[in-house]
Design a protein around this motif. Structure first.
Motif, PDB file in Angstrom:
ATOM      1  N   LEU A   9       5.379   5.813  -3.488  1.00  0.00           N
ATOM      2  CA  LEU A   9       5.816   4.421  -3.539  1.00  0.00           C
ATOM      3  C   LEU A   9       7.181   4.308  -4.195  1.00  0.00           C
ATOM      4  O   LEU A   9       8.046   3.569  -3.742  1.00  0.00           O
ATOM      5  CB  LEU A   9       4.796   3.577  -4.314  1.00  0.00           C
ATOM      6  CG  LEU A   9       3.465   3.327  -3.626  1.00  0.00           C
ATOM      7  CD1 LEU A   9       2.509   2.647  -4.597  1.00  0.00           C
ATOM      8  CD2 LEU A   9       3.656   2.475  -2.385  1.00  0.00           C
ATOM      9  N   PHE A  10       7.367   5.063  -5.273  1.00  0.00           N
ATOM     10  CA  PHE A  10       8.635   4.977  -5.995  1.00  0.00           C
ATOM     11  C   PHE A  10       9.798   5.445  -5.144  1.00  0.00           C
ATOM     12  O   PHE A  10      10.828   4.782  -5.046  1.00  0.00           O
ATOM     13  CB  PHE A  10       8.581   5.804  -7.279  1.00  0.00           C
ATOM     14  CG  PHE A  10       9.907   5.859  -7.988  1.00  0.00           C
ATOM     15  CD1 PHE A  10      10.767   6.936  -7.813  1.00  0.00           C
ATOM     16  CD2 PHE A  10      10.306   4.818  -8.799  1.00  0.00           C
ATOM     17  CE1 PHE A  10      11.987   6.973  -8.450  1.00  0.00           C
ATOM     18  CE2 PHE A  10      11.532   4.847  -9.443  1.00  0.00           C
ATOM     19  CZ  PHE A  10      12.368   5.926  -9.267  1.00  0.00           C
ATOM     20  N   PHE A  11       9.653   6.605  -4.507  1.00  0.00           N
ATOM     21  CA  PHE A  11      10.771   7.135  -3.747  1.00  0.00           C
ATOM     22  C   PHE A  11      11.023   6.332  -2.478  1.00  0.00           C
ATOM     23  O   PHE A  11      12.159   6.232  -2.024  1.00  0.00           O
ATOM     24  CB  PHE A  11      10.545   8.613  -3.435  1.00  0.00           C
ATOM     25  CG  PHE A  11      10.707   9.483  -4.642  1.00  0.00           C
ATOM     26  CD1 PHE A  11      11.915   9.527  -5.321  1.00  0.00           C
ATOM     27  CD2 PHE A  11       9.652  10.234  -5.131  1.00  0.00           C
ATOM     28  CE1 PHE A  11      12.072  10.313  -6.453  1.00  0.00           C
ATOM     29  CE2 PHE A  11       9.798  11.014  -6.259  1.00  0.00           C
ATOM     30  CZ  PHE A  11      11.011  11.056  -6.922  1.00  0.00           C
ATOM     31  N   LYS A 192       7.707  -3.711   5.240  1.00  0.00           N
ATOM     32  CA  LYS A 192       6.859  -4.899   5.322  1.00  0.00           C
ATOM     33  C   LYS A 192       5.376  -4.564   5.233  1.00  0.00           C
ATOM     34  O   LYS A 192       4.555  -5.439   4.939  1.00  0.00           O
ATOM     35  CB  LYS A 192       7.147  -5.660   6.616  1.00  0.00           C
ATOM     36  CG  LYS A 192       8.495  -6.367   6.614  1.00  0.00           C
ATOM     37  CD  LYS A 192       8.704  -7.188   7.871  1.00  0.00           C
ATOM     38  CE  LYS A 192      10.005  -7.972   7.794  1.00  0.00           C
ATOM     39  NZ  LYS A 192      10.236  -8.814   8.990  1.00  0.00           N
ATOM     40  N   ASN A 193       5.024  -3.302   5.473  1.00  0.00           N
ATOM     41  CA  ASN A 193       3.622  -2.886   5.381  1.00  0.00           C
ATOM     42  C   ASN A 193       3.230  -2.442   3.976  1.00  0.00           C
ATOM     43  O   ASN A 193       2.084  -2.061   3.747  1.00  0.00           O
ATOM     44  CB  ASN A 193       3.349  -1.742   6.368  1.00  0.00           C
ATOM     45  CG  ASN A 193       3.488  -2.189   7.809  1.00  0.00           C
ATOM     46  OD1 ASN A 193       3.050  -3.283   8.167  1.00  0.00           O
ATOM     47  ND2 ASN A 193       4.108  -1.354   8.630  1.00  0.00           N
ATOM     48  N   ASN A 194       4.179  -2.480   3.046  1.00  0.00           N
ATOM     49  CA  ASN A 194       3.901  -2.063   1.672  1.00  0.00           C
ATOM     50  C   ASN A 194       3.196  -3.201   0.933  1.00  0.00           C
ATOM     51  O   ASN A 194       3.816  -4.148   0.467  1.00  0.00           O
ATOM     52  CB  ASN A 194       5.207  -1.692   0.961  1.00  0.00           C
ATOM     53  CG  ASN A 194       4.976  -1.059  -0.398  1.00  0.00           C
ATOM     54  OD1 ASN A 194       3.939  -1.256  -1.024  1.00  0.00           O
ATOM     55  ND2 ASN A 194       5.960  -0.304  -0.855  1.00  0.00           N
ATOM     56  N   GLU A 195       1.872  -3.104   0.828  1.00  0.00           N
ATOM     57  CA  GLU A 195       1.070  -4.163   0.223  1.00  0.00           C
ATOM     58  C   GLU A 195       1.425  -4.385  -1.242  1.00  0.00           C
ATOM     59  O   GLU A 195       1.298  -5.492  -1.766  1.00  0.00           O
ATOM     60  CB  GLU A 195      -0.423  -3.828   0.344  1.00  0.00           C
ATOM     61  CG  GLU A 195      -0.948  -3.792   1.776  1.00  0.00           C
ATOM     62  CD  GLU A 195      -0.995  -5.179   2.399  1.00  0.00           C
ATOM     63  OE1 GLU A 195      -1.097  -6.165   1.641  1.00  0.00           O
ATOM     64  OE2 GLU A 195      -0.921  -5.273   3.639  1.00  0.00           O
ATOM     65  N   ASN A 196       1.874  -3.329  -1.933  1.00  0.00           N
ATOM     66  CA  ASN A 196       2.157  -3.432  -3.360  1.00  0.00           C
ATOM     67  C   ASN A 196       3.381  -4.287  -3.667  1.00  0.00           C
ATOM     68  O   ASN A 196       3.576  -4.694  -4.805  1.00  0.00           O
ATOM     69  CB  ASN A 196       2.357  -2.034  -3.954  1.00  0.00           C
ATOM     70  CG  ASN A 196       1.094  -1.219  -3.946  1.00  0.00           C
ATOM     71  OD1 ASN A 196       0.202  -1.433  -4.751  1.00  0.00           O
ATOM     72  ND2 ASN A 196       0.999  -0.288  -3.006  1.00  0.00           N
TER      73      ASN A 196
END
Length: 202
Positions: A9-11, A192-196
């Motif tokens: 997630l970070f990278f 856009k698919n990143n729920e977080n």
């Protein structure tokens, strides 16, 4: 800690924030002036952090990075697996944080930062500390001597985001001391698919 997922997630976050142009059908972008980052840096295990008001959760831990070094070395480096630390020969610290959609209305609300450790839950009021385009760091009082003993970046690559000798000190309360460093990115872009990260665009 699910370090692999968090590093991914970070990278993903770091890479897309550096893109000059992005596909608007794939990514959402937000000006960094509208983002306030908040993290804890700790030499003891942290399982979760979150920021919230009485009305809603503003963000939950979605970036987790682990660093370690040999005790004879001066600087730390990224590590992909916290399970491989040999405490007899190595030192380590963890950074766990999240990103808040910042606007002036937060100044009129009570905003709390919650830090969860094994048998400890700390809640600290932070609304007066938040500001757009700035990264707030919470450091437990027991870790401050260690952190501020570094006159340059903690990391062996010289990353200025970990040079706390140039940070602005915001005082101590609730068992933690707070410092701030500027966010260097002009904007952040997320899949856009990143729920977080969807809460940044609500």
């Amino acid at each position: 800690m699910n370090i692999y997922k968090s590093l991914f997630l970070f990278f993903t976050f770091a890479l897309t924030s550096c893109l000059e142009t992005v596909d608007p059908d794939t990514y959402n972008c937000i000006d960094s002036n509208q983002v306030a980052a908040i993290s804890v840096i700790s030499t003891t295990q942290v399982s979760d952090v979150r920021a919230y008001t009485d009305e809603k959760i503003l963000c939950k831990s979605n970036t987790e990075l682990f660093f370690k070094k040999n005790k004879d070395d001066q600087f730390y480096h990224y590590s992909y697996n916290d399970e491989e630390v040999d405490s007899e020969y190595e030192d380590w610290f963890v950074k766990l944080g999240c990103y808040i959609k910042y606007n002036a209305s937060l100044k009129s609300k009570d905003v709390f930062f919650q830090i969860k450790k094994a048998n400890q839950l700390d809640e600290i009021k932070v609304d007066s500390l938040l500001k757009g385009k700035e990264h707030i760091y919470a450091i437990s009082e027991q870790d401050t001597a260690w952190l501020f003993s570094f006159e340059i970046s903690l990391l062996n690559d010289g990353n200025p985001d970990y040079n706390f000798s140039i940070s602005s000190k915001l005082g101590c309360h609730g068992g933690y001391c707070f410092v701030t460093l500027p966010i260097s990115e002009k904007e952040f872009c997320f899949d856009k698919n990143n729920e977080n990260m969807k809460y940044l665009f609500e």
